[in-house]
Design a protein around this motif. Structure first.
Motif, PDB file in Angstrom:
ATOM      1  N   GLU A 129       0.676  -1.680   0.270  1.00 23.66           N
ATOM      2  CA  GLU A 129      -0.106  -0.372   0.133  1.00 23.66           C
ATOM      3  C   GLU A 129       0.801   1.386   0.132  1.00 23.66           C
ATOM      4  O   GLU A 129       1.032   2.301  -0.761  1.00 23.66           O
ATOM      5  CB  GLU A 129      -0.880  -0.189   1.205  1.00 23.66           C
ATOM      6  N   ASN A 130       2.125   1.232   0.890  1.00 22.68           N
ATOM      7  CA  ASN A 130       2.349   2.624   0.628  1.00 22.68           C
ATOM      8  C   ASN A 130       3.413   2.681  -0.665  1.00 22.68           C
ATOM      9  O   ASN A 130       4.073   3.390  -1.315  1.00 22.68           O
ATOM     10  CB  ASN A 130       3.443   2.100   1.920  1.00 22.68           C
ATOM     11  N   SER A 131       3.977   1.673  -1.054  1.00 24.87           N
ATOM     12  CA  SER A 131       4.292   1.433  -2.978  1.00 24.87           C
ATOM     13  C   SER A 131       3.152   1.374  -3.546  1.00 24.87           C
ATOM     14  O   SER A 131       3.658   2.647  -4.471  1.00 24.87           O
ATOM     15  CB  SER A 131       4.914   0.436  -2.520  1.00 24.87           C
ATOM     16  N   LEU A 132       2.610   2.021  -3.640  1.00 19.79           N
ATOM     17  CA  LEU A 132       1.357   2.367  -4.814  1.00 19.79           C
ATOM     18  C   LEU A 132       1.153   3.832  -3.788  1.00 19.79           C
ATOM     19  O   LEU A 132       1.539   4.695  -5.041  1.00 19.79           O
ATOM     20  CB  LEU A 132      -0.048   1.716  -3.906  1.00 19.79           C
ATOM     21  N   VAL A 133       1.270   4.478  -2.385  1.00 16.87           N
ATOM     22  CA  VAL A 133       1.003   5.862  -2.671  1.00 16.87           C
ATOM     23  C   VAL A 133       1.894   6.495  -2.948  1.00 16.87           C
ATOM     24  O   VAL A 133       1.757   7.358  -3.655  1.00 16.87           O
ATOM     25  CB  VAL A 133       0.346   5.999  -0.932  1.00 16.87           C
ATOM     26  N   ALA A 134       3.188   5.775  -2.976  1.00 22.95           N
ATOM     27  CA  ALA A 134       4.629   6.703  -3.264  1.00 22.95           C
ATOM     28  C   ALA A 134       4.636   6.563  -4.847  1.00 22.95           C
ATOM     29  O   ALA A 134       4.827   7.480  -5.324  1.00 22.95           O
ATOM     30  CB  ALA A 134       5.965   5.779  -2.210  1.00 22.95           C
ATOM     31  N   ASN A 135       4.438   5.787  -5.671  1.00 22.59           N
ATOM     32  CA  ASN A 135       4.011   5.998  -7.030  1.00 22.59           C
ATOM     33  C   ASN A 135       3.192   6.215  -7.107  1.00 22.59           C
ATOM     34  O   ASN A 135       3.677   6.977  -9.116  1.00 22.59           O
ATOM     35  CB  ASN A 135       3.610   3.875  -7.345  1.00 22.59           C
ATOM     36  N   GLN A 136       1.467   6.547  -7.112  1.00 23.65           N
ATOM     37  CA  GLN A 136       0.587   7.864  -6.885  1.00 23.65           C
ATOM     38  C   GLN A 136       1.461   9.273  -6.887  1.00 23.65           C
ATOM     39  O   GLN A 136       1.092   9.977  -8.071  1.00 23.65           O
ATOM     40  CB  GLN A 136       0.070   7.152  -7.013  1.00 23.65           C
ATOM     41  N   GLU A 137       2.283   9.038  -6.264  1.00 29.84           N
ATOM     42  CA  GLU A 137       1.948  10.656  -5.411  1.00 29.84           C
ATOM     43  C   GLU A 137       3.499  11.042  -6.792  1.00 29.84           C
ATOM     44  O   GLU A 137       4.021  12.380  -7.103  1.00 29.84           O
ATOM     45  CB  GLU A 137       3.062  10.997  -4.281  1.00 29.84           C
ATOM     46  N   ARG A 138       4.808   9.989  -7.186  1.00 31.08           N
ATOM     47  CA  ARG A 138       5.427  10.383  -8.070  1.00 31.08           C
ATOM     48  C   ARG A 138       5.072  10.634  -9.779  1.00 31.08           C
ATOM     49  O   ARG A 138       5.173  12.179 -10.241  1.00 31.08           O
ATOM     50  CB  ARG A 138       6.639   9.263  -8.305  1.00 31.08           C
ATOM     51  N   LEU A 139       3.572   9.714 -10.205  1.00 26.14           N
ATOM     52  CA  LEU A 139       3.225   9.564 -10.998  1.00 26.14           C
ATOM     53  C   LEU A 139       2.693  11.377 -10.771  1.00 26.14           C
ATOM     54  O   LEU A 139       2.825  12.077 -12.561  1.00 26.14           O
ATOM     55  CB  LEU A 139       1.999   9.288 -11.288  1.00 26.14           C
ATOM     56  N   MET A 140       1.664  11.639 -10.056  1.00 24.54           N
ATOM     57  CA  MET A 140       1.347  12.742 -10.352  1.00 24.54           C
ATOM     58  C   MET A 140       2.282  14.336  -9.661  1.00 24.54           C
ATOM     59  O   MET A 140       2.155  15.695 -10.758  1.00 24.54           O
ATOM     60  CB  MET A 140       0.142  13.246  -8.952  1.00 24.54           C
ATOM     61  N   ASP A 141       3.904  13.885  -9.244  1.00 26.19           N
ATOM     62  CA  ASP A 141       4.795  14.408  -9.476  1.00 26.19           C
ATOM     63  C   ASP A 141       5.137  15.051 -10.402  1.00 26.19           C
ATOM     64  O   ASP A 141       5.105  16.420 -11.060  1.00 26.19           O
ATOM     65  CB  ASP A 141       5.952  14.322  -8.259  1.00 26.19           C
TER      66      ASP A 141
END
Length: 192
Positions: A129-141
């Motif tokens: 879950e933490n990885s998914l959140v970090a990847n989504q945040e990176r994509l949005m960034d």
């Protein structure tokens, strides 16, 4: 092995017996810099936990351009999640950037541990879950932030890597060419 148990202990509490069982299902390996742990097109059979050193995951596109997906420093996990979970050939390389001591947990042993120690299923769910959140945040960034803002976030997330990782790899991670990165870094240094 204390570091990996501390990492697990951040999310679940294992008994001494559970800790021993977990450790019995892992392997410790030492790797030299530039060692490739996983090749694109191979099936990822392990999760990798970094006791020391630095690893990175990356892809090479058809134009032979590297795209760095992630770095893993001491205390971090890394793997090709698509390939590990699906057991299909992945598209990532995992490379050792700095001599490393790495704990390997095979997919097979991870499944055994889920049955033997159900708390570990919770632990790995939290990591996923933490990885998914970090990847989504990176994509949005990458979609909404400037290169300078992405670089600033990189510096906050990986403060020790600036001196240890090649500039072209940092440039790739933040999504710019090495030339742009060099000019941007010069501009930022002049501002300070």
């Amino acid at each position: 092995m204390a570091l990996i148990l501390e990492n697990i202990g951040q999310h679940v509490t294992l008994t001494k017996q559970e800790q021993e069982l977990f450790l019995s299902k892992t392997e410790i390996h030492h790797y030299k810099a530039k060692t490739i742990l996983l090749n694109s097109g191979a099936i990822c059979k392990h999760s990798y936990f970094v006791n020391s050193g630095i690893l990175r995951s990356f892809n090479i596109n058809d134009n032979i351009v590297e795209h760095v997906l992630s770095f893993a420093c001491q205390g971090w996990w890394i793997g090709d999640m698509y390939s590990l979970l699906s057991q299909k050939p992945g598209n990532l390389f995992i490379e050792v950037l700095e001599d490393a001591e790495v704990v390997l947990l095979s997919k097979e042993n991870q499944e055994i541990l889920y049955r033997e120690i159900p708390k570990l299923e919770r632990f790995f769910r939290i990591l996923t879950e933490n990885s998914l959140v970090a990847n989504q945040e990176r994509l949005m960034d990458n979609l909404s932030l400037t290169a300078e803002e992405r670089f600033e976030k990189f510096c906050k997330k990986y403060p020790t890597l600036l001196q240890k990782v090649q500039q072209k790899q940092i440039a790739s991670y933040i999504g710019v060419t090495p030339e742009f990165y060099s000019k941007m870094k010069s501009r930022l240094l002049k501002k300070q």
